[in-house]
Write an enzyme that holds these catalytic residues in place. Sequence first.
Site, PDB file in Angstrom:
ATOM      1  N   THR A  78      40.292  36.875  34.376  1.00 18.90           N
ATOM      2  CA  THR A  78      40.641  38.081  35.352  1.00 18.90           C
ATOM      3  C   THR A  78      40.121  39.481  34.537  1.00 18.90           C
ATOM      4  OG1 THR A  78      42.835  37.966  34.245  1.00 18.90           O
ATOM      5  CG2 THR A  78      42.625  37.055  36.334  1.00 18.90           C
TER       6      THR A  78
ATOM      7  N   PHE B 158      47.930  42.618  40.542  1.00 17.00           N
ATOM      8  CA  PHE B 158      48.792  41.653  39.964  1.00 17.00           C
ATOM      9  C   PHE B 158      49.853  41.044  40.471  1.00 17.00           C
ATOM     10  CE2 PHE B 158      47.044  45.026  36.971  1.00 17.00           C
ATOM     11  CZ  PHE B 158      46.707  44.132  35.820  1.00 17.00           C
TER      12      PHE B 158
ATOM     13  N   CYS C 275      52.337  39.299  37.717  1.00 18.93           N
ATOM     14  CA  CYS C 275      51.621  38.843  36.787  1.00 18.93           C
ATOM     15  C   CYS C 275      52.523  39.274  35.458  1.00 18.93           C
ATOM     16  CB  CYS C 275      50.190  39.632  36.642  1.00 18.93           C
ATOM     17  SG  CYS C 275      49.455  39.054  35.150  1.00 18.93           S
TER      18      CYS C 275
END
Length: 228
Positions: A33, A158, A165
């Site tokens: 990511t 996120f 996240c």
Amino acid sequence: MLLAAADPETGRAMTDEEIVDNLMTFITAGHETTALGLAWTFHLLALHPAIETRVLEEIATVTGGQAVAAEHVAKLAFTRQVFSEAMRLYPPAPIITRTAIRDFVLGEYLVAAGTIIYVPIHAVHHHTALWDYPEVFDPDRFAPEASKARHRCAYMPFGAGPRVCIGNAFAVMEAVAVLAVLLSAFKVSAASASPPQPIMKVTLRPKQSLVMRVEERHGSASGKPRSR
Ligand code: HEM
């Protein structure tokens, strides 16, 4: 820290297998990511030299021309805005899903238990109802004033909510540090005539390799710029 971690209620520590699973999640969720977010950022900066110049000026002001150090990272506000805007246009995780655990009503729809719901982060980030000129790369959208009135879910690289996240702050810090170190040393420009097409393969990747030209900013020992 994982070895020492204990459940606050039961005192139970993790088994070796659970620790390995957690490390695997951190590596897979955390590496690809951030790497993709950075790749798209380099691509966008190569296309927008005026913004690259602002980033370089910020890095020079904050570091005073010295090597980038840990205490500089939090002060690189515009560089952070650039990374945020790159993740708006190219969210590394473009879709997340949720499974309905019970029937519920969403707007005019009855969502049955067991239904898988797609949250189209990429589409939200490009929606004209939420963003002016959504296809334009404009890091000033993330200046503190401009961000204030924005709905929490207009921007969610996120995710959002209880499963947001866990690496959010770490990823942004890491990306800003990587950008500051690499951009001070190298000029990165587009090497391919056609812009890379994003394609979703769990993460949002360039369809073809993102080939870029890399030149040392201060030249080689002979004084001439060297490309790699
Ligand atoms: C730019 C970098 C990153 C992006 C765009 C990103 C994106 C996301 C998104 C969208 C989710 C939510 C998934 C969902 O709601 O279904 C998520 C969850 C997660 N991320 Fe990241 N992530 C990044 C970096 C990291 C890093 C650096 C780590 C670890 C060091 C990490 C570890 C995790 C973990 C463990 C979860 C699951 C959290 C939970 O379910 O409670 N991520 N990430």
